[in-house]
Write a protein that holds these residues in place. Structure first.
Motif, mmCIF file in Angstrom:
data_model
loop_
_atom_site.group_PDB
_atom_site.id
_atom_site.type_symbol
_atom_site.label_atom_id
_atom_site.label_comp_id
_atom_site.label_asym_id
_atom_site.label_seq_id
_atom_site.Cartn_x
_atom_site.Cartn_y
_atom_site.Cartn_z
ATOM 1 N N VAL A 97 0.807 -1.189 -0.168
ATOM 2 C CA VAL A 97 0.050 0.064 -0.032
ATOM 3 C C VAL A 97 0.900 1.549 -0.026
ATOM 4 N N TRP A 98 0.844 2.138 -0.862
ATOM 5 C CA TRP A 98 1.324 3.412 -1.041
ATOM 6 C C TRP A 98 0.147 4.423 -0.892
ATOM 7 N N VAL A 99 0.185 5.530 0.068
ATOM 8 C CA VAL A 99 -0.790 6.582 0.061
ATOM 9 C C VAL A 99 -0.118 8.026 -0.256
ATOM 10 N N THR A 104 1.387 16.200 6.174
ATOM 11 C CA THR A 104 2.740 15.454 6.701
ATOM 12 C C THR A 104 2.747 14.341 7.410
ATOM 13 N N TYR A 105 3.919 13.636 7.535
ATOM 14 C CA TYR A 105 3.682 12.553 8.829
ATOM 15 C C TYR A 105 3.446 12.919 9.972
ATOM 16 N N LYS A 113 -2.968 11.629 17.974
ATOM 17 C CA LYS A 113 -2.848 11.587 19.469
ATOM 18 C C LYS A 113 -4.206 11.937 19.936
ATOM 19 N N LYS A 114 -5.107 12.742 19.016
ATOM 20 C CA LYS A 114 -6.522 13.104 19.302
ATOM 21 C C LYS A 114 -7.688 12.091 18.815
ATOM 22 N N ASP A 115 -7.189 11.494 17.797
ATOM 23 C CA ASP A 115 -8.171 10.473 16.914
ATOM 24 C C ASP A 115 -7.513 9.429 16.571
ATOM 25 N N LYS A 116 -7.581 8.333 17.400
ATOM 26 C CA LYS A 116 -6.913 7.138 17.108
ATOM 27 C C LYS A 116 -6.889 6.822 15.466
ATOM 28 N N LYS A 117 -7.994 6.873 14.684
ATOM 29 C CA LYS A 117 -7.981 6.312 13.445
ATOM 30 C C LYS A 117 -7.127 6.852 12.515
ATOM 31 N N TYR A 118 -6.334 8.079 12.706
ATOM 32 C CA TYR A 118 -5.150 8.487 11.917
ATOM 33 C C TYR A 118 -3.938 7.461 12.269
ATOM 34 N N LEU A 119 -3.767 6.940 13.706
ATOM 35 C CA LEU A 119 -2.754 5.923 13.964
ATOM 36 C C LEU A 119 -2.982 4.571 13.276
ATOM 37 N N ASP A 120 -4.384 4.203 13.087
ATOM 38 C CA ASP A 120 -4.744 3.033 12.758
ATOM 39 C C ASP A 120 -4.644 3.010 11.217
ATOM 40 N N VAL A 121 -4.646 4.073 10.473
ATOM 41 C CA VAL A 121 -4.704 4.205 8.855
ATOM 42 C C VAL A 121 -3.038 4.020 8.725
ATOM 43 N N LEU A 122 -2.198 4.681 9.573
ATOM 44 C CA LEU A 122 -0.718 4.669 9.399
ATOM 45 C C LEU A 122 -0.309 3.186 9.418
ATOM 46 N N LYS A 123 -0.801 2.259 10.321
ATOM 47 C CA LYS A 123 -0.458 0.834 10.329
ATOM 48 C C LYS A 123 -0.897 0.301 9.210
ATOM 49 N N GLU A 124 -1.782 0.565 8.130
ATOM 50 C CA GLU A 124 -2.003 -0.285 7.008
ATOM 51 C C GLU A 124 -1.388 0.504 5.917
ATOM 52 N N ILE A 125 -0.239 1.410 5.941
ATOM 53 C CA ILE A 125 0.301 2.005 4.936
ATOM 54 C C ILE A 125 1.876 1.384 5.189
ATOM 55 N N ASP A 126 2.308 1.109 3.788
ATOM 56 C CA ASP A 126 3.715 0.836 3.806
ATOM 57 C C ASP A 126 4.552 1.885 3.559
ATOM 58 N N ILE A 127 4.116 2.465 2.298
ATOM 59 C CA ILE A 127 4.710 3.719 2.107
ATOM 60 C C ILE A 127 3.740 5.109 1.842
ATOM 61 N N VAL A 155 6.711 3.682 6.452
ATOM 62 C CA VAL A 155 5.692 3.757 7.455
ATOM 63 C C VAL A 155 6.106 3.010 8.755
ATOM 64 N N PRO A 156 6.139 1.329 8.575
ATOM 65 C CA PRO A 156 6.124 0.589 9.556
ATOM 66 C C PRO A 156 7.333 0.968 10.253
ATOM 67 N N GLU A 157 8.703 1.248 9.588
ATOM 68 C CA GLU A 157 9.965 1.417 10.198
ATOM 69 C C GLU A 157 9.975 2.823 11.024
ATOM 70 N N SER A 158 8.819 3.812 10.611
ATOM 71 C CA SER A 158 8.935 5.270 11.204
ATOM 72 C C SER A 158 8.150 4.868 12.521
ATOM 73 N N LEU A 159 7.054 3.997 12.355
ATOM 74 C CA LEU A 159 6.265 3.828 13.669
ATOM 75 C C LEU A 159 7.033 3.241 14.502
ATOM 76 N N LYS A 160 7.974 2.311 14.071
ATOM 77 C CA LYS A 160 8.664 1.439 15.121
ATOM 78 C C LYS A 160 9.786 2.464 15.724
ATOM 79 N N LYS A 161 10.268 3.287 14.952
ATOM 80 C CA LYS A 161 11.447 3.985 15.511
ATOM 81 C C LYS A 161 11.054 5.239 16.036
#
Ligand code: SF4
Length: 171
Positions: A97-99, A104-105, A113-127, A155-161
């Motif tokens: 998945v590319w978006v 900005t990231y 931080k205010k609305d979890k769905k924005y974090l949930d969507v990042l978890k489904e994005i590779d690039i 995105v997965p690496e960014s979320l991890k680090k």
């Protein structure tokens, strides 16, 4: 769920919207209004076509010989729930998945931080190709982007680090 797309069709076999041979889904609606945007017809949130994501998922499941699906627009991040739904389906079909987004990231993390769905969507994005198109920074030298401020983020690496990690292959 219902979502608005610029077109009901999935554009197949693109080699300019990310890595490999890809299919592109065009969301309708964008409020960033970047000067000299290439797709101003996708700005109006009431334009385009309304479709059930189930119908779009059926089309995703029928794709063949595609490395992944790119979500563009418009800005897919204005319809986060639909994007999560579709991106999950892409992953279930073993594609990546590319978006493309005008946010900005860092803005998305802040929204998350205010609305979890924005974090949930990042978890489904590779690039994530992030940031608005800036006409004064327009460049043909940067791959898969319109202007040099935009970044190709792993995105997965960014979320991890917990910091922005650029995708080495393209930066
Ligand atoms: S974010 Fe993309 S679609 Fe939206 S105005 Fe900017 S360039 Fe156009």
């Amino acid at each position: 769920m219902k979502a608005r797309f610029a077109t009901p069709e999935i554009q197949m076999d693109s080699i300019v919207d990310g890595d490999g041979v890809r299919s592109v889904i065009w969301f309708q609606g964008c409020d960033h209004k970047c000067f000299n945007c290439q797709n101003p017809e996708t700005w109006d949130f009431d334009d385009g076509v309304e479709m059930d994501t189930e119908e779009m998922k059926k089309k995703i499941r029928e794709l063949e010989y595609q490395q992944g699906v790119t979500f563009s627009g418009g800005d897919p991040l204005y319809q986060v729930e639909a994007l999560i739904d579709l991106a999950k389906c892409v992953h279930e079909c073993n594609m990546d998945v590319w978006v493309y987004t005008g946010f900005t990231y860092e803005e998305l993390i802040k929204l998350g931080k205010k609305d979890k769905k924005y974090l949930d969507v990042l978890k489904e994005i590779d690039i994530l190709v992030d940031g608005p198109f800036v006409n004064s920074l327009k460049s043909f030298a940067v791959k898969f982007r319109g202007s040099s401020n935009q970044r190709i983020i792993n995105v997965p690496e960014s979320l991890k680090k917990n910091k922005v990690i650029l995708e080495e292959k393209f930066n």
